[in-house]
Write an enzyme that holds these catalytic residues in place. Structure first.
Site, PDB file in Angstrom:
ATOM      1  N   ARG A   1     -53.475   3.325  27.532  1.00  0.00           N
ATOM      2  CA  ARG A   1     -53.308   4.761  27.250  1.00  0.00           C
ATOM      3  C   ARG A   1     -51.849   5.167  27.054  1.00  0.00           C
ATOM      4  O   ARG A   1     -51.504   6.331  27.212  1.00  0.00           O
ATOM      5  CB  ARG A   1     -53.939   5.616  28.346  1.00  0.00           C
ATOM      6  CG  ARG A   1     -55.441   5.431  28.442  1.00  0.00           C
ATOM      7  CD  ARG A   1     -56.097   6.595  29.175  1.00  0.00           C
ATOM      8  NE  ARG A   1     -57.532   6.351  29.306  1.00  0.00           N
ATOM      9  CZ  ARG A   1     -58.080   5.713  30.341  1.00  0.00           C
ATOM     10  NH1 ARG A   1     -57.331   5.265  31.313  1.00  0.00           N
ATOM     11  NH2 ARG A   1     -59.383   5.532  30.371  1.00  0.00           N
TER      12      ARG A   1
ATOM     13  N   LYS B   1     -44.597   9.399  13.977  1.00  0.00           N
ATOM     14  CA  LYS B   1     -45.908   9.081  13.407  1.00  0.00           C
ATOM     15  C   LYS B   1     -46.142   7.576  13.462  1.00  0.00           C
ATOM     16  O   LYS B   1     -45.317   6.799  12.983  1.00  0.00           O
ATOM     17  CB  LYS B   1     -45.963   9.507  11.947  1.00  0.00           C
ATOM     18  CG  LYS B   1     -46.268  10.962  11.711  1.00  0.00           C
ATOM     19  CD  LYS B   1     -46.503  11.118  10.217  1.00  0.00           C
ATOM     20  CE  LYS B   1     -46.751  12.510   9.774  1.00  0.00           C
ATOM     21  NZ  LYS B   1     -47.014  12.532   8.314  1.00  0.00           N
TER      22      LYS B   1
ATOM     23  N   GLU C   1     -37.872   6.797  -0.769  1.00  0.00           N
ATOM     24  CA  GLU C   1     -37.979   7.848   0.252  1.00  0.00           C
ATOM     25  C   GLU C   1     -36.693   8.668   0.335  1.00  0.00           C
ATOM     26  O   GLU C   1     -36.729   9.890   0.540  1.00  0.00           O
ATOM     27  CB  GLU C   1     -38.294   7.240   1.630  1.00  0.00           C
ATOM     28  CG  GLU C   1     -39.596   6.438   1.713  1.00  0.00           C
ATOM     29  CD  GLU C   1     -40.870   7.292   1.612  1.00  0.00           C
ATOM     30  OE1 GLU C   1     -40.774   8.539   1.517  1.00  0.00           O
ATOM     31  OE2 GLU C   1     -41.974   6.693   1.618  1.00  0.00           O
TER      32      GLU C   1
ATOM     33  N   LYS D   1     -34.462  13.891   7.285  1.00  0.00           N
ATOM     34  CA  LYS D   1     -35.742  13.624   7.950  1.00  0.00           C
ATOM     35  C   LYS D   1     -35.734  14.188   9.370  1.00  0.00           C
ATOM     36  O   LYS D   1     -36.695  14.829   9.803  1.00  0.00           O
ATOM     37  CB  LYS D   1     -36.008  12.115   7.975  1.00  0.00           C
ATOM     38  CG  LYS D   1     -37.279  11.693   8.721  1.00  0.00           C
ATOM     39  CD  LYS D   1     -38.537  11.786   7.895  1.00  0.00           C
ATOM     40  CE  LYS D   1     -39.807  11.520   8.693  1.00  0.00           C
ATOM     41  NZ  LYS D   1     -40.412  10.224   8.468  1.00  0.00           N
TER      42      LYS D   1
ATOM     43  N   GLU E   1     -46.559  18.477  11.767  1.00  0.00           N
ATOM     44  CA  GLU E   1     -46.920  18.617  10.357  1.00  0.00           C
ATOM     45  C   GLU E   1     -47.853  19.794  10.102  1.00  0.00           C
ATOM     46  O   GLU E   1     -48.867  19.675   9.424  1.00  0.00           O
ATOM     47  CB  GLU E   1     -47.558  17.306   9.847  1.00  0.00           C
ATOM     48  CG  GLU E   1     -47.526  17.215   8.345  1.00  0.00           C
ATOM     49  CD  GLU E   1     -47.849  15.813   7.840  1.00  0.00           C
ATOM     50  OE1 GLU E   1     -47.545  14.828   8.520  1.00  0.00           O
ATOM     51  OE2 GLU E   1     -48.387  15.736   6.731  1.00  0.00           O
TER      52      GLU E   1
ATOM     53  N   ARG F   1     -42.885  20.100   7.535  1.00  0.00           N
ATOM     54  CA  ARG F   1     -42.960  18.637   7.486  1.00  0.00           C
ATOM     55  C   ARG F   1     -43.872  18.143   6.366  1.00  0.00           C
ATOM     56  O   ARG F   1     -43.729  17.034   5.873  1.00  0.00           O
ATOM     57  CB  ARG F   1     -43.444  18.088   8.835  1.00  0.00           C
ATOM     58  CG  ARG F   1     -43.466  16.571   8.878  1.00  0.00           C
ATOM     59  CD  ARG F   1     -43.655  15.999  10.267  1.00  0.00           C
ATOM     60  NE  ARG F   1     -43.615  14.544  10.209  1.00  0.00           N
ATOM     61  CZ  ARG F   1     -43.515  13.748  11.261  1.00  0.00           C
ATOM     62  NH1 ARG F   1     -43.431  14.262  12.458  1.00  0.00           N
ATOM     63  NH2 ARG F   1     -43.484  12.446  11.115  1.00  0.00           N
TER      64      ARG F   1
ATOM     65  N   ASN G   1     -44.459  14.760   2.273  1.00  0.00           N
ATOM     66  CA  ASN G   1     -45.529  14.030   1.592  1.00  0.00           C
ATOM     67  C   ASN G   1     -45.387  14.038   0.074  1.00  0.00           C
ATOM     68  O   ASN G   1     -46.249  13.504  -0.620  1.00  0.00           O
ATOM     69  CB  ASN G   1     -46.892  14.620   1.980  1.00  0.00           C
ATOM     70  CG  ASN G   1     -47.234  14.314   3.423  1.00  0.00           C
ATOM     71  OD1 ASN G   1     -47.106  13.173   3.851  1.00  0.00           O
ATOM     72  ND2 ASN G   1     -47.634  15.322   4.168  1.00  0.00           N
TER      73      ASN G   1
ATOM     74  N   HIS H   1     -46.640  11.212  -2.095  1.00  0.00           N
ATOM     75  CA  HIS H   1     -47.453  10.307  -1.273  1.00  0.00           C
ATOM     76  C   HIS H   1     -48.952  10.435  -1.512  1.00  0.00           C
ATOM     77  O   HIS H   1     -49.687   9.485  -1.292  1.00  0.00           O
ATOM     78  CB  HIS H   1     -47.132  10.506   0.213  1.00  0.00           C
ATOM     79  CG  HIS H   1     -45.853   9.828   0.611  1.00  0.00           C
ATOM     80  ND1 HIS H   1     -44.625  10.204   0.109  1.00  0.00           N
ATOM     81  CD2 HIS H   1     -45.608   8.771   1.430  1.00  0.00           C
ATOM     82  CE1 HIS H   1     -43.688   9.428   0.625  1.00  0.00           C
ATOM     83  NE2 HIS H   1     -44.253   8.546   1.432  1.00  0.00           N
TER      84      HIS H   1
ATOM     85  N   HIS I   1     -50.426   7.076  -2.304  1.00  0.00           N
ATOM     86  CA  HIS I   1     -51.419   6.441  -1.431  1.00  0.00           C
ATOM     87  C   HIS I   1     -52.684   6.098  -2.202  1.00  0.00           C
ATOM     88  O   HIS I   1     -53.298   5.054  -1.973  1.00  0.00           O
ATOM     89  CB  HIS I   1     -51.782   7.368  -0.263  1.00  0.00           C
ATOM     90  CG  HIS I   1     -50.759   7.367   0.829  1.00  0.00           C
ATOM     91  ND1 HIS I   1     -50.870   8.180   1.940  1.00  0.00           N
ATOM     92  CD2 HIS I   1     -49.621   6.666   1.003  1.00  0.00           C
ATOM     93  CE1 HIS I   1     -49.844   7.980   2.740  1.00  0.00           C
ATOM     94  NE2 HIS I   1     -49.059   7.067   2.194  1.00  0.00           N
TER      95      HIS I   1
ATOM     96  N   HIS J   1     -44.943   0.152  -1.458  1.00  0.00           N
ATOM     97  CA  HIS J   1     -44.995   1.553  -1.050  1.00  0.00           C
ATOM     98  C   HIS J   1     -43.977   2.376  -1.845  1.00  0.00           C
ATOM     99  O   HIS J   1     -44.284   3.464  -2.338  1.00  0.00           O
ATOM    100  CB  HIS J   1     -44.735   1.677   0.451  1.00  0.00           C
ATOM    101  CG  HIS J   1     -44.797   3.099   0.946  1.00  0.00           C
ATOM    102  ND1 HIS J   1     -45.950   3.844   0.910  1.00  0.00           N
ATOM    103  CD2 HIS J   1     -43.841   3.925   1.447  1.00  0.00           C
ATOM    104  CE1 HIS J   1     -45.709   5.056   1.391  1.00  0.00           C
ATOM    105  NE2 HIS J   1     -44.432   5.131   1.718  1.00  0.00           N
TER     106      HIS J   1
END
Lengths: 364, 364
Positions: B121, B143, B185, B227, B237, B241, B245, B248, B252, B265
Site C-alpha cells: 500500500r 504521475k 516534450e 513543468k 489535473e 495541468r 497533454n 498526447h 497515444h 513516444h
C-alpha cells in the site's frame, strides 16, 4: 430524505459513514453532492446484486448505471481480475467522472476499491457493505488491495471512499459462515479496545446467534465505532492502527498456506487470535484464564480455536512476507488482558513456533 | 555536501527537485533525511545500471542495496511486470521501510513509481531520471502508471516521490532517438507556456544538436521549470495541468494502434502536436504560418510531422478510451498562437478526422 446516523472518519480526506442507511435512498444522497456524477459502475457478486441491485437502482434512476459482476472467492482479489475489470469498465464507457460502487463484502470492497484507486489514476468510490465483516471492519479505513501469490493484500493503496453507506437489512439473510467472518473481527475489536463490548458478546451470545435486530444494531454500531475511532487517529497505520492486526499475522499465514481454501478469513483470524493469546501468555501479558476466556467466547460463536495437520515451520516462513514486518523482524500484536493490546517487536521465532504448536492439533 | 539547485514542487505532499545533482552524492542526501532508510531497491534497465549503478552505489555504502532490472520497452509497463517485480522485491526482503529508486527514463519511472505506490500500500520512492524525457517531464508531477491492452497509462496513481535527483551528466551518452523523446516534450512545454523558450529552440538548434553543455543545461532547467510551475498549480489535473497533454491524445492513439512499435513516444507526440496544430487552425486559434513554424522547428530536430499508411477512422476510435475524455466527449488541447494553449471540449469527430488526414501521408 432523512439522513441516517453519520459518523465522520478523520483522514487526509475525511469521509462519512452512514449507519442504518437504506439502499433505496442512496440516489438522494448522491444528488446532494456538489460534484455531479454521470456514470455509475456497480461492482458486485451475482448473488449479491440479485438480492440488492433492484433496491439500489430505485434511487439511481437519474444515472447511467452499469453492473460488473465478479465470481465469489478470495482468489478473485488478483491483478488478473483487476485487468479484466479495466477492460469491462472501458467497454461500458467508464471515464474519470465515473463513480464506482462496491456492493458486497470484503473481497468486493478491496477489489473494487483498488480498481477505483488505479483506474485512470483514481476515480470516485463508494462502499455499500452488505456483510457483517464489511460493515464493522473492511469498509472503514480506506485500505484497498489485491493479493499476490506471495502474500495477502501485497498490492494496494490507502484510498478513502467518498462515503460508506451501511444498510443493516442486508445482514438479515447473511449465511452463518459469513456472519462468523464479521464476528471474528468484532470480537477482535472488543479484545483490543473495549472490555465492555467483550462482555456484551459473552452475555448476549444467544440473542446474537438468533439475530435479534436490536442487539445486532447495537453490536454493529459499537464495533464499527471502535474501528472508526482507531483509524481516525492513525490513517496510515504508523501507530495505534497496527493493533487491528491482532490475529492477522498468524491468520494470513494460514490462509496463504491453505491457498484460501478450507479456511475462511474469520476462521483464520479466530485461530490467529488464539495463537497470539498463547504468545501473549508466554510473554507475560495475558493469564491462562484469560486465554481460556477468549477461546470460550470464540467457541460460543462456532469459531475455531485450533487447526489440524499444519507444519509450524512452514507457517513461520509464511509470516516472513507479512507487510507488518520491518527490517526482517516480525511485528506482532498481543492482547494485554481483555480490552487492550500491544505491538510487540521482540518475539523470537522460537516463541512464535511455540504459539503455532499450541493451536495445531495432530490428527492421529 | 553542497546541495545542487533545488526547486520545490507544490503538491499535497510537496517534494524537492534537485537539478544538477551528482549521482555519487545521493547517499549523503539520504543520510540527511529524518526517517532512516535500511533497504534500497534500485529498479532500472540493465544497460542503464551498467552505466550508472557504480556511481550511484558510491554514495550508498551504508545501505543494503538490491538491483532489479527490467527489459527495455514500453510494453514492460504492464501488470505482468508489476507482478514479477513484486515477487522479486519480496525475494530480496523488501518491506514497508524499503526505498525504491527509479534509475532510468520514463518507462522505469512510471513502472517503479506505480510499483512503489502499490507495494504494501505504498513505500517511499525516489526518481533518478537519466534521460532528457524523464528529466524535463516524466519525473516531475507524481504521475505513475502501467499500460493496459486498451490504452496507455490506464492504471496508475498520483504518487509524489520523496525527491527527484537529476544529474545532467547522464544525458551526455544518450542516443539521439532518446534525445528526441525529450525534445518533443520540451518543445511542447515551450509551445504551451513560453514563446521565448520556443524561440530559443529555433535559434539554438545547432548548439542543441551538438549538445553544447551550457545550452543543454539552460534548456533542461527552463523546460523542467515550466513543468514544475504547471503541476504545482494543479497536481490532480483538474485545470491548467491538462495543457501538458498537447499532442498526447493524438500521439497515444498512434502509439496504441502501432502497439508501441515503429513509433517512439517523442515521435508520437511530435506528430500529435502537428495534428493538434492543424485542428487549432481549423478552429481559428492558430494561423497556417504558425502551423508551419511549429512543423519547421520539429523538423530541425528530426522529429516527424507526418505518418504513413494509417486509417483515420481507426485512430479516431483509439481516442475514445483516452483518460481525458469526459461523458463521452473528447477533450483536446489546442495551441493558441505560440506560447499558449487552451483545452477544447467542442471538437467534433469530423474536425478530428480532418486533422488526422492532414498528417497521414498515403504511400503509393
Amino acid at each position: 430524505m432523512n439522513l441516517p446516523e453519520e459518523i465522520e472518519v478523520a483522514a487526509k480526506q475525511s469521509y462519512p459513514v452512514y449507519l442504518g442507511a437504506a439502499l433505496e435512498e442512496l440516489g438522494d444522497y448522491l444528488q446532494s453532492l456538489p460534484d455531479k456524477i454521470q456514470h455509475i459502475l456497480v461492482i458486485s457478486h451475482k448473488k449479491v446484486s440479485d438480492l440488492y441491485l433492484e433496491r439500489l437502482v430505485k434511487g439511481l434512476e437519474d444515472y447511467r448505471v452499469d453492473l460488473l459482476t465478479v465470481p465469489e472467492g478470495e482468489e478473485e482479489k488478483s491483478l488478473e481480475r483487476l485487468s479484466r475489470l479495466t477492460t469491462a469498465a472501458l467497454d461500458c464507457g467508464a471515464d474519470r467522472k465515473t463513480l464506482v460502487i462496491a456492493l458486497g463484502g470484503g473481497v468486493i470492497g478491496d477489489l473494487a476499491g483498488f480498481f477505483a484507486s488505479a483506474f485512470m489514476r483514481g476515480i470516485r468510490f463508494l462502499q455499500v457493505p452488505t456483510t457483517l465483516l464489511a460493515q464493522v471492519d473492511s469498509s472503514i479505513g480506506g485500505k484497498v488491495a489485491v493479493n499476490h501469490p506471495a502474500g495477502k493484500n501485497i498490492l494496494g493503496a490507502f484510498y478513502p471512499p467518498l462515503a460508506v453507506w451501511t444498510d443493516f437489512s442486508t445482514l438479515n439473510s447473511l449465511p452463518w459462515n459469513e456472519v462468523e467472518n464479521g464476528l471474528a473481527e468484532s470480537i477482535k475489536h472488543a479484545l483490543i479496545d473495549d472490555e465492555d463490548l467483550f462482555a456484551f458478546f459473552e452475555t448476549q451470545a444467544d440473542s446474537i446467534r438468533q439475530r435479534d435486530p436490536a442487539i445486532w444494531r447495537e453490536m454493529v454500531t459499537r464495533s464499527t465505532s471502535i474501528k472508526i475511532r482507531i483509524v481516525s487517529q492513525d490513517e496510515r497505520e504508523q501507530g495505534i492502527r497496527r493493533l487491528l492486526n491482532l490475529g492477522h499475522t498468524f491468520g494470513h499465514a494460514l490462509e496463504t498456506e491453505m491457498n484460501y481454501r478450507g479456511v475462511t478469513h474469520g476462521q483464520g483470524v479466530s485461530i490467529g487470535i488464539v495463537a497470539a493469546s498463547y504468545l501473549a501468555n508466554a510473554k507475560g501479558s495475558l493469564t491462562l484464564t484469560e486465554v481460556e476466556r477468549i477461546k470460550q467466547l470464540l467457541q460460543r460463536y462456532d469459531l475455531p480455536t485450533s487447526i489440524q495437520k499444519q507444519d509450524p515451520q512452514t507457517l513461520l516462513r509464511r509470516m516472513q512476507t507479512d507487510k507488518k514486518n520491518q527490517g526482517g523482524r516480525k511485528i506482532l500484536v498481543l492482547p494485554q488482558g481483555i480490552g487492550q493490546a500491544v505491538v510487540s517487536e521482540d518475539c523470537t521465532d522460537e516463541e512464535i513456533l511455540a504459539a503455532w504448536h499450541k493451536i495445531i492439533v495432530e490428527n492421529n
